[in-house]
Design a protein around this motif. Structure first.
Motif, mmCIF file in Angstrom:
data_model
loop_
_atom_site.group_PDB
_atom_site.id
_atom_site.type_symbol
_atom_site.label_atom_id
_atom_site.label_comp_id
_atom_site.label_asym_id
_atom_site.label_seq_id
_atom_site.Cartn_x
_atom_site.Cartn_y
_atom_site.Cartn_z
ATOM 1 N N ALA A 13 35.149 24.506 -3.778
ATOM 2 C CA ALA A 13 34.840 23.021 -3.806
ATOM 3 C C ALA A 13 33.712 22.893 -2.825
ATOM 4 C CB ALA A 13 36.087 22.274 -3.210
ATOM 5 N N PHE A 14 33.829 23.483 -1.639
ATOM 6 C CA PHE A 14 32.536 22.919 -0.682
ATOM 7 C C PHE A 14 31.160 23.392 -1.247
ATOM 8 C CE2 PHE A 14 29.194 24.302 2.443
ATOM 9 C CZ PHE A 14 29.457 23.185 3.335
ATOM 10 N N GLY A 15 31.052 24.259 -1.992
ATOM 11 C CA GLY A 15 29.820 24.946 -2.784
ATOM 12 C C GLY A 15 29.360 23.856 -4.016
ATOM 13 N N VAL A 16 30.580 23.458 -4.365
ATOM 14 C CA VAL A 16 30.086 22.514 -5.689
ATOM 15 C C VAL A 16 29.763 21.210 -5.200
ATOM 16 C CG1 VAL A 16 31.307 21.195 -7.638
ATOM 17 C CG2 VAL A 16 31.701 23.545 -7.271
ATOM 18 N N TRP A 17 30.577 20.600 -4.115
ATOM 19 C CA TRP A 17 30.242 19.477 -3.201
ATOM 20 C C TRP A 17 28.666 19.491 -2.817
ATOM 21 C CZ3 TRP A 17 31.600 14.713 -3.085
ATOM 22 C CH2 TRP A 17 31.142 13.893 -1.976
ATOM 23 N N SER A 18 28.389 20.634 -2.137
ATOM 24 C CA SER A 18 27.074 20.620 -1.598
ATOM 25 C C SER A 18 25.849 20.506 -2.668
ATOM 26 C CB SER A 18 27.068 21.852 -1.103
ATOM 27 O OG SER A 18 25.609 22.157 -0.625
ATOM 28 N N TRP A 19 26.253 21.155 -3.969
ATOM 29 C CA TRP A 19 25.225 21.062 -5.080
ATOM 30 C C TRP A 19 25.132 19.394 -5.464
ATOM 31 C CZ3 TRP A 19 21.311 23.656 -7.303
ATOM 32 C CH2 TRP A 19 21.113 24.955 -6.956
ATOM 33 N N ILE A 20 26.164 18.930 -5.583
ATOM 34 C CA ILE A 20 26.325 17.564 -5.919
ATOM 35 C C ILE A 20 25.706 16.541 -5.201
ATOM 36 C CG2 ILE A 20 27.792 15.418 -6.502
ATOM 37 C CD1 ILE A 20 30.013 17.404 -7.400
ATOM 38 N N TRP A 22 23.343 17.066 -2.521
ATOM 39 C CA TRP A 22 22.058 17.715 -2.382
ATOM 40 C C TRP A 22 20.923 17.124 -3.541
ATOM 41 C CZ3 TRP A 22 19.856 17.322 2.252
ATOM 42 C CH2 TRP A 22 20.841 17.473 3.312
ATOM 43 N N THR A 23 21.720 17.540 -4.706
ATOM 44 C CA THR A 23 20.902 17.196 -5.891
ATOM 45 C C THR A 23 20.730 15.772 -5.998
ATOM 46 O OG1 THR A 23 21.995 18.993 -7.161
ATOM 47 C CG2 THR A 23 20.969 17.293 -8.411
ATOM 48 N N THR A 24 21.659 14.931 -5.813
ATOM 49 C CA THR A 24 21.275 13.472 -5.601
ATOM 50 C C THR A 24 20.199 13.084 -4.495
ATOM 51 O OG1 THR A 24 23.729 13.120 -6.210
ATOM 52 C CG2 THR A 24 22.628 11.250 -5.491
ATOM 53 N N PHE A 25 20.619 13.625 -3.335
ATOM 54 C CA PHE A 25 19.336 13.507 -2.439
ATOM 55 C C PHE A 25 18.103 13.870 -2.710
ATOM 56 C CE2 PHE A 25 16.990 14.606 1.244
ATOM 57 C CZ PHE A 25 17.232 13.392 2.110
ATOM 58 N N VAL A 26 17.826 14.915 -3.513
ATOM 59 C CA VAL A 26 16.456 15.214 -3.846
ATOM 60 C C VAL A 26 16.073 14.268 -4.977
ATOM 61 C CG1 VAL A 26 15.164 17.040 -4.951
ATOM 62 C CG2 VAL A 26 16.550 17.644 -3.257
ATOM 63 N N HIS A 53 12.713 17.094 4.508
ATOM 64 C CA HIS A 53 14.173 16.884 3.743
ATOM 65 C C HIS A 53 14.186 17.714 2.645
ATOM 66 C CE1 HIS A 53 14.140 13.571 6.597
ATOM 67 N NE2 HIS A 53 15.470 13.529 6.499
ATOM 68 N N LEU A 54 13.153 17.994 1.999
ATOM 69 C CA LEU A 54 13.097 19.188 0.990
ATOM 70 C C LEU A 54 13.507 20.456 1.466
ATOM 71 C CD1 LEU A 54 12.886 19.714 -2.076
ATOM 72 C CD2 LEU A 54 10.269 20.307 -1.541
ATOM 73 N N THR A 55 13.175 20.873 2.562
ATOM 74 C CA THR A 55 13.586 22.141 3.183
ATOM 75 C C THR A 55 15.128 22.083 3.356
ATOM 76 O OG1 THR A 55 11.436 22.304 4.149
ATOM 77 C CG2 THR A 55 13.147 23.664 5.137
ATOM 78 N N LEU A 56 15.731 20.973 4.055
ATOM 79 C CA LEU A 56 16.923 20.564 4.065
ATOM 80 C C LEU A 56 17.632 20.893 3.251
ATOM 81 C CD1 LEU A 56 17.010 17.878 6.858
ATOM 82 C CD2 LEU A 56 17.817 20.331 7.346
ATOM 83 N N ALA A 57 17.367 20.457 1.941
ATOM 84 C CA ALA A 57 18.075 20.481 0.685
ATOM 85 C C ALA A 57 18.188 21.866 0.307
ATOM 86 C CB ALA A 57 17.190 19.698 -0.323
ATOM 87 N N PHE A 61 21.284 24.008 -0.668
ATOM 88 C CA PHE A 61 21.712 24.700 -1.897
ATOM 89 C C PHE A 61 22.079 26.096 -1.607
ATOM 90 C CE2 PHE A 61 18.549 21.499 -3.904
ATOM 91 C CZ PHE A 61 19.652 20.711 -4.327
ATOM 92 N N LEU A 62 21.277 26.809 -0.940
ATOM 93 C CA LEU A 62 21.415 28.257 -0.748
ATOM 94 C C LEU A 62 22.866 28.471 0.105
ATOM 95 C CD1 LEU A 62 17.895 29.397 0.403
ATOM 96 C CD2 LEU A 62 18.872 29.853 -2.034
ATOM 97 N N LEU A 63 22.865 27.688 1.131
ATOM 98 C CA LEU A 63 24.424 27.976 2.066
ATOM 99 C C LEU A 63 25.414 27.399 0.799
ATOM 100 C CD1 LEU A 63 23.197 26.692 5.447
ATOM 101 C CD2 LEU A 63 23.489 28.877 4.585
ATOM 102 N N GLY A 64 25.358 26.539 0.233
ATOM 103 C CA GLY A 64 26.501 25.947 -0.646
ATOM 104 C C GLY A 64 26.749 26.984 -1.520
ATOM 105 N N THR A 65 25.634 27.589 -2.095
ATOM 106 C CA THR A 65 25.718 28.540 -3.341
ATOM 107 C C THR A 65 26.458 29.899 -2.518
ATOM 108 O OG1 THR A 65 23.718 27.890 -4.294
ATOM 109 C CG2 THR A 65 24.709 30.071 -4.841
ATOM 110 N N ALA A 66 26.047 30.384 -1.387
ATOM 111 C CA ALA A 66 26.622 31.452 -0.927
ATOM 112 C C ALA A 66 28.111 31.048 -0.488
ATOM 113 C CB ALA A 66 25.883 31.973 0.486
#
Length: 101
Positions: A13-20, A22-26, A53-57, A61-66
């Motif tokens: 759930a954390f990984g999915v949440w992270s993608w949602i 940060w995708t919105t943020f970008v 902010h792009l680097t943060l995103a 993404f990488l951490l959320g995926t891992a």
């Protein structure tokens, strides 16, 4: 190390949440017209704010995926363990039936 089912689901759930998030943020970063992300709204002139902010995103993404992958691996390991336990129980039952015959 063995993850419990609730912990594994939390990680997924954390990984999915992270993608949602940060995708919105970008998307919002790219649409920025306030002058923070791009000089005078010109997309060919990104600012330091944009790059940071792009680097943060990207890192998120990488951490959320891992983290999500760890959760999925935990769930798969639990499923495999349950399947092995079922096979072992069936083999024991079969051995008892053969011994009784």
């Amino acid at each position: 190390m063995k993850l419990s089912r609730p912990v594994s689901w939390f990680l997924v759930a954390f990984g999915v949440w992270s993608w949602i998030v940060w995708t919105t943020f970008v998307k919002n970063l790219w649409k920025d017209t306030s002058g923070l992300a791009f000089h005078h709204g010109d997309h060919s002139a990104p600012t330091a704010y944009f790059w940071i902010h792009l680097t943060l995103a990207i890192v998120s993404f990488l951490l959320g995926t891992a983290i999500g992958v760890l959760g999925l691996r935990g769930l798969r390991a639990l499923r495999a363990e349950a399947a092995n336990a079922a096979v072992t129980a069936t083999e024991k039952q079969s051995a008892r039936v053969d011994a009784d015959a």
